[in-house]
Design a protein around this motif. Structure first.
Motif, PDB file in Angstrom:
ATOM      1  N   ASN A 126       1.040  -1.099  -0.054  1.00 45.39           N
ATOM      2  CA  ASN A 126       0.096   0.133  -0.011  1.00 45.39           C
ATOM      3  C   ASN A 126       0.878   1.280  -0.188  1.00 45.39           C
ATOM      4  N   ARG A 127       1.259   1.643  -1.236  1.00 45.04           N
ATOM      5  CA  ARG A 127       2.178   2.786  -1.310  1.00 45.04           C
ATOM      6  C   ARG A 127       1.429   4.119  -1.163  1.00 45.04           C
ATOM      7  N   PRO A 128       1.762   4.898  -0.217  1.00 44.83           N
ATOM      8  CA  PRO A 128       1.273   6.090   0.055  1.00 44.83           C
ATOM      9  C   PRO A 128       1.017   6.776  -1.203  1.00 44.83           C
ATOM     10  N   TRP A 129      -0.003   7.499  -1.537  1.00 48.38           N
ATOM     11  CA  TRP A 129      -0.333   8.340  -2.447  1.00 48.38           C
ATOM     12  C   TRP A 129       0.508   9.799  -2.154  1.00 48.38           C
ATOM     13  N   GLU A 130       1.141  10.383  -3.362  1.00 47.74           N
ATOM     14  CA  GLU A 130       1.978  11.561  -3.402  1.00 47.74           C
ATOM     15  C   GLU A 130       1.443  12.878  -3.736  1.00 47.74           C
ATOM     16  N   LEU A 131       1.345  13.933  -3.302  1.00 41.11           N
ATOM     17  CA  LEU A 131       0.562  15.156  -3.844  1.00 41.11           C
ATOM     18  C   LEU A 131       1.506  16.324  -3.188  1.00 41.11           C
ATOM     19  N   ASP A 132       1.861  16.826  -4.495  1.00 46.12           N
ATOM     20  CA  ASP A 132       2.759  18.083  -4.403  1.00 46.12           C
ATOM     21  C   ASP A 132       1.910  19.257  -3.648  1.00 46.12           C
ATOM     22  N   LEU A 133       2.575  20.030  -2.765  1.00 41.34           N
ATOM     23  CA  LEU A 133       1.789  21.129  -2.202  1.00 41.34           C
ATOM     24  C   LEU A 133       1.329  22.185  -3.210  1.00 41.34           C
ATOM     25  N   LEU A 134       2.085  22.546  -4.453  1.00 41.05           N
ATOM     26  CA  LEU A 134       1.794  23.249  -5.385  1.00 41.05           C
ATOM     27  C   LEU A 134       0.755  22.840  -6.331  1.00 41.05           C
ATOM     28  N   PRO A 135      -0.383  23.276  -6.576  1.00 40.21           N
ATOM     29  CA  PRO A 135      -1.320  22.994  -7.526  1.00 40.21           C
ATOM     30  C   PRO A 135      -1.082  23.198  -8.968  1.00 40.21           C
ATOM     31  N   HIS A 136      -1.705  22.530  -9.918  1.00 38.27           N
ATOM     32  CA  HIS A 136      -1.707  22.937 -11.401  1.00 38.27           C
ATOM     33  C   HIS A 136      -2.791  23.929 -11.950  1.00 38.27           C
ATOM     34  N   ILE A 137      -2.458  25.254 -11.988  1.00 39.43           N
ATOM     35  CA  ILE A 137      -3.532  26.103 -12.151  1.00 39.43           C
ATOM     36  C   ILE A 137      -3.860  26.398 -13.621  1.00 39.43           C
ATOM     37  N   VAL A 138      -5.076  26.217 -14.190  1.00 38.84           N
ATOM     38  CA  VAL A 138      -5.663  26.256 -15.339  1.00 38.84           C
ATOM     39  C   VAL A 138      -6.329  27.520 -15.422  1.00 38.84           C
ATOM     40  N   SER A 139      -6.078  28.346 -16.386  1.00 39.49           N
ATOM     41  CA  SER A 139      -6.746  29.554 -16.641  1.00 39.49           C
ATOM     42  C   SER A 139      -8.367  29.480 -16.928  1.00 39.49           C
ATOM     43  N   ALA A 140      -9.173  30.383 -16.788  1.00 35.49           N
ATOM     44  CA  ALA A 140     -10.512  30.387 -17.210  1.00 35.49           C
ATOM     45  C   ALA A 140     -10.638  30.216 -18.771  1.00 35.49           C
ATOM     46  N   ASP A 141      -9.652  31.147 -19.433  1.00 35.47           N
ATOM     47  CA  ASP A 141      -9.875  30.851 -20.884  1.00 35.47           C
ATOM     48  C   ASP A 141      -9.405  29.402 -21.358  1.00 35.47           C
ATOM     49  N   ASP A 142      -8.347  28.837 -20.516  1.00 33.23           N
ATOM     50  CA  ASP A 142      -7.938  27.501 -21.327  1.00 33.23           C
ATOM     51  C   ASP A 142      -8.952  26.525 -20.685  1.00 33.23           C
ATOM     52  N   TRP A 143      -9.475  26.863 -19.872  1.00 33.08           N
ATOM     53  CA  TRP A 143     -10.652  25.712 -19.361  1.00 33.08           C
ATOM     54  C   TRP A 143     -11.958  26.025 -20.164  1.00 33.08           C
ATOM     55  N   GLN A 144     -12.101  26.997 -20.508  1.00 38.22           N
ATOM     56  CA  GLN A 144     -13.453  27.108 -21.230  1.00 38.22           C
ATOM     57  C   GLN A 144     -13.266  26.473 -22.840  1.00 38.22           C
ATOM     58  N   PHE A 145     -11.950  26.302 -23.230  1.00 42.13           N
ATOM     59  CA  PHE A 145     -11.989  25.561 -24.585  1.00 42.13           C
ATOM     60  C   PHE A 145     -11.787  24.234 -24.152  1.00 42.13           C
ATOM     61  N   LEU A 146     -11.224  23.780 -23.086  1.00 38.17           N
ATOM     62  CA  LEU A 146     -10.965  22.459 -22.796  1.00 38.17           C
ATOM     63  C   LEU A 146     -12.238  21.446 -22.411  1.00 38.17           C
ATOM     64  N   ALA A 147     -12.891  22.236 -21.797  1.00 35.81           N
ATOM     65  CA  ALA A 147     -14.450  21.788 -21.133  1.00 35.81           C
ATOM     66  C   ALA A 147     -15.128  21.212 -22.325  1.00 35.81           C
ATOM     67  N   LYS A 148     -15.336  22.219 -23.334  1.00 36.23           N
ATOM     68  CA  LYS A 148     -16.061  22.085 -24.589  1.00 36.23           C
ATOM     69  C   LYS A 148     -15.486  20.968 -25.412  1.00 36.23           C
ATOM     70  N   ALA A 149     -14.263  20.924 -25.621  1.00 38.32           N
ATOM     71  CA  ALA A 149     -13.454  20.043 -26.576  1.00 38.32           C
ATOM     72  C   ALA A 149     -13.498  18.415 -25.742  1.00 38.32           C
ATOM     73  N   VAL A 150     -13.343  18.605 -24.480  1.00 40.30           N
ATOM     74  CA  VAL A 150     -13.369  17.035 -23.939  1.00 40.30           C
ATOM     75  C   VAL A 150     -14.943  16.561 -23.892  1.00 40.30           C
ATOM     76  N   ALA A 151     -15.917  17.395 -23.727  1.00 36.99           N
ATOM     77  CA  ALA A 151     -17.282  17.154 -24.013  1.00 36.99           C
ATOM     78  C   ALA A 151     -17.638  16.633 -25.256  1.00 36.99           C
ATOM     79  N   GLN A 152     -17.010  17.406 -26.274  1.00 36.21           N
ATOM     80  CA  GLN A 152     -17.225  16.869 -27.681  1.00 36.21           C
ATOM     81  C   GLN A 152     -16.833  15.230 -27.955  1.00 36.21           C
TER      82      GLN A 152
END
Length: 834
Positions: A73-99
């Motif tokens: 049972n290897r412990p999960w590893e999580l970095d303290l820094l997040p991956h930040i995605v801008s609102a503009d990037d996400w607007q494109f990604l959300a539509k493209a992934v749904a398609q």
């Protein structure tokens, strides 16, 4: 500004950097976070990173890597820094992934239906039928609502110019949503200010939509649908996530052995008998799901499941056979298929791909090998990506030979240098390092023809700098994904996502369906928790006597060491009168030795194994108490004092478990079996301890009465009640005859009668007279007959010893009867019409 934290961060000229622009400036959507981090000292950063690791350990988040040096049972590893995605990037990604999710669903419907893509030449038949992912028995199956792909995941990467590319599609039982939610919960504790100030979107709506969609599509015919989460079991690498998802969604977590098909319908083996299952959210690969039609050697699946799905009697999410779309060789064909099925261009391009099963593609691959990555064409192949530029000499010749001999088994992809993101260094001043990343995004069918994309996801981080293979199996870590809003959220958006249930016909229920498998593990969790506590108390008490310099304490060590050996605790055998040091070493080994059949470490491991399989039934506090226990007995103990400290922690943790069971758990059938397990174990422990104690000569019994009371956790009660040195008859009454003492024999008989009667009333089928028979034998005894010097003492002791042996045998018989009646049910109650 931003100098201290960024001064050591390595810029990259040949990769897209998620945090810095090409001219080295901080990207706008990162500024708030970096500003806040700049105000934290290295010590404060170190403390927050430590809080993340402690939260992971406390929550029991693991990712099982086979043959990993960190353990199964290897412990999960999580970095303290997040991956930040801008609102503009996400607007494109959300539509493209749904398609893309809509497209994948349409492709599945065609491949298992009309197969027009094959007849029109948009897909090569060899690419579909030549792989294990296409399941011929599933052709013609029409899932409820026409939804084949209920949950979808996609792995994305950025090229050097910032363009998003599809790396792979996950369509069987996409993993990661549970980990993504756990990452967010942990980060909300570690970085609450940043999450608030940056208006990060919540991922919770995804899970609400998933639950509502499955409820809506399940073929329940007006019933309250029973939805289960199917897992391969605790040895699967993502079992921790399965348990967390089941807990979050409120679905029973089941294995194949918990389900059975009767009359082409699927049933869950519950403690009440068989209950029909209307929908299965599976985390098991396609072909393992049904040994009858799909894979005969599978011991994990449910025979007859395919036929039940074929007849529309159960919803399987995702549909059986959906793994055919995980082939990387499909990528090059999808743009034309999108135009054909959706009537629109594919918004999100895949990394340029060539299926080597076509000769022109093979020729191109061999000619441009240095610029390509060779990957398996089909997900069933176990092969790591091979970078053409890194293969030379004999290895290169072998690769070319393999491509020429089995071209259909390989695909070539353009070598895209993954983008890099900052990760927090754990050394020195906790500066920033650059690591390549891959982003996994999740979509869920909304039940109305569309897909909702989780605002967030799971970012996986390469284990080494500038490494272009991102794999959790190879030691990668993760990041939480923060998707920023365009505007500050309104009041409606701040409400919890799952406050409102939009599914019509929801019924209020006061009971829960506990699978037979879960009931059995709860029963053994109760037994092992008592077993751990009883052994820990026995060892702690005995260790204290070895450390006490009084002659009275030393005088009883021969007696108690003999009793310990009779109970299975290994004692020194070379000397019939072992030394104090020898006894202490044996007792210390009985705390931490995982190979000893009777040791605290061994029993804790068994307890953790039982609890791990019923994670969804336990509160977070209960789970935290469990996850902390193994560490208490893993460290080397070199002194009796250290052993006593460890044992004290274990006893406290077990007491916490008992308290959580009484205060936090619903009084359902599972709880009843947990409590029965506890009382059976307490009865068996006390009976075994007392039976061996009775074999001592009377004088040695009298000398060891205090030790007996302490080992039975009754010394305080005795002192408060009698306020004098322990004497035989009062001790005997307290530990055996007194029905008010929670550690006494009479109390166990009474509680077992009560719980077994409740189980019989609630579940039926049970007629067990063992506790009442034992209680009757005890009631027939007269305490005065046990007085020292009494002519009846010898006979009374013999009768009592026999009662203790009967109690031990009765415990075994009760376990066997419970297993036979409830843990392996083969029929359902008549009232359920089966």
């Amino acid at each position: 500004m931003h100098q201290r934290l960024l001064e050591s961060y390595p810029a990259s000229s040949d990769r897209y950097d998620e945090m810095l622009s090409a001219d080295g400036r901080l990207r706008p959507h990162w500024r708030t976070l970096i500003d806040q981090l700049e105000n934290l000292s290295p010590e404060m950063l170190r403390r927050r990173a430590s809080e993340v690791r402690e939260a992971i350990a406390s929550d029991g988040v693991t990712y099982n890597v086979y043959a990993d040096p960190k353990g199964a049972n290897r412990p999960w590893e999580l970095d303290l820094l997040p991956h930040i995605v801008s609102a503009d990037d996400w607007q494109f990604l959300a539509k493209a992934v749904a398609q893309r999710a809509r497209l994948m669903n349409a492709v599945l419907a065609d491949l298992y239906g009309e197969q027009s893509l094959l007849s029109e030449g948009l897909l090569p038949p060899a690419l579909v039928f030549g792989q294990h992912g296409y399941l011929m028995p599933c052709h013609g199956i029409k899932p409820p609502g026409g939804v084949h792909l209920h949950a979808y995941a996609i792995d994305l990467a950025r090229s050097a110019d910032g363009t998003w590319w599809v790396v792979s599609d996950r369509t069987q039982g996409p993993s990661g949503t549970g980990y993504a939610l756990q990452n967010r919960q942990i980060m909300s504790r570690a970085m609450p200010e940043a999450l608030r100030d940056m208006h990060v979107q919540s991922p919770h709506g995804y899970f609400h939509t998933l639950r509502a969609m499955l409820t809506q599509l399940a073929p329940a015919n007006g019933e309250m649908p029973l939805i289960v989460l199917l897992t391969p079991g605790p040895y699967n690498e993502t079992y921790s996530e399965h348990a967390f998802l089941a807990h979050t969604l409120g679905f029973p977590l089941v294995e194949g052995v918990d389900l059975t098909v009767r009359g082409d319908q699927v049933f869950l083996k519950t403690l009440n008998g068989l209950r029909r299952v209307h929908a299965i959210l599976r985390r098991m690969d396609d072909d393992y799901c049904d040994p009858l039609e799909l894979r005969a050697d599978s011991a994990l699946g449910i025979p007859g499941l395919t036929q039940a799905a074929r007849l529309g009697n159960v919803l399987v999410a995702n549909s059986l056979g959906s793994g055919v779309l995980e082939s990387t060789a499909l990528h090059g064909f999808l743009p034309a298929i999108s135009e054909r099925l959706l009537g629109e261009p594919l918004a999100l391009p895949a990394v340029a791909s060539w299926w080597c099963g076509e000769k022109p593609a093979l020729d191109y691959t061999l000619e441009h090998l240095d610029d390509l990555v060779i990957v398996p064409a089909f997900s069933s192949m176990r092969m790591q990506p091979v970078f053409g530029h890194a293969v030379t000499g004999a290895a290169r010749r072998r690769l070319i030979e393999s491509l020429q001999l089995q071209p259909h088994a390989y695909a070539a992809q353009e070598w895209v240098r993954l983008s890099q993101a900052p990760v927090m260094s754990r050394s020195g001043d906790y500066g920033l390092m650059g690591r390549t990343i891959s982003l996994r995004v999740f979509a869920v069918a909304d039940g109305h023809g569309g897909y909702q994309v989780m605002p967030g996801g799971l970012t996986r981080v390469a284990s080494r700098q500038r490494r272009d293979v991102v794999s959790m199996q190879q030691g990668g870590t993760t990041k939480d994904v923060w998707v920023l809003r365009e505007n500050e959220p309104g009041p409606a958006e701040l409400m919890p996502d799952d406050v409102v249930d939009t599914v019509n016909g929801t019924q209020i229920r006061s009971t829960v369906d506990v699978s037979s498998h879960s009931g059995e593990n709860l029963f053994w969790m109760g037994r092992y928790s008592e077993r751990v506590k009883n052994l820990a108390r026995l060892l702690r008490t005995t260790l204290q006597y070895t450390m006490d310099g009084q002659s009275e304490s030393r005088g009883i060590l021969g007696s108690v060491s003999w009793i310990c050996s009779q109970l299975g605790v290994l004692m020194p055998k070379s000397d019939p009168r072992p030394t104090i040091t020898g006894l202490q070493q044996s007792l210390q080994a009985a705390v931490i030795d995982p190979s000893a059949p009777v040791s605290v470490a061994t029993q804790v491991r068994q307890l953790a194994h039982a609890a791990y399989q019923v994670r969804e039934h336990l509160s977070l506090d209960n789970w935290h108490a469990l996850t902390k226990m193994p560490a208490m007995v893993q460290e080397r103990i070199s002194t009796p004092t250290g052993a006593q400290h460890a044992l004290g922690n274990v006893i406290d943790a077990c007491s916490g478990l008992a308290g959580h069971a009484l205060d936090d758990m619903t009084r359902d059938a599972g709880w009843q079996f947990l409590m029965v397990g506890r009382h059976i174990e307490r009865m068996v422990n006390m009976a075994t301890l007392f039976d061996n104690f009775l074999r001592l000569p009377p004088a040695r019994q009298t000398a060891a009465l205090s030790w007996l009371l302490e080992s039975a956790s009754s010394i305080v009660t005795y002192r408060v009640r009698y306020r004098r040195t322990p004497e035989w008859l009062p001790v005997l009454h307290l530990l055996v005859f007194d029905a008010s003492n929670p550690h006494g024999m009479a109390y166990q008989f009474r509680m077992l009668q009560q719980y077994l009667a409740d189980i019989a009333q609630q579940l039926g089928l049970l007629s067990m007279t063992i506790p009442s028979h034992l209680a009757g034998q005890l009631d027939a005894m007269n305490l005065a007959d046990f007085a020292h010097g009494s002519p009846t003492m010898e006979e009374a002791n013999a009768r009592l010893a026999q009662l203790m042996r009967d109690a031990v045998g009765g415990g075994a018989m009760l376990s066997d009867d419970l297993s036979r009646h409830y843990f392996t049910p083969l029929t359902a109650p008549v009232s359920q019409g089966v």
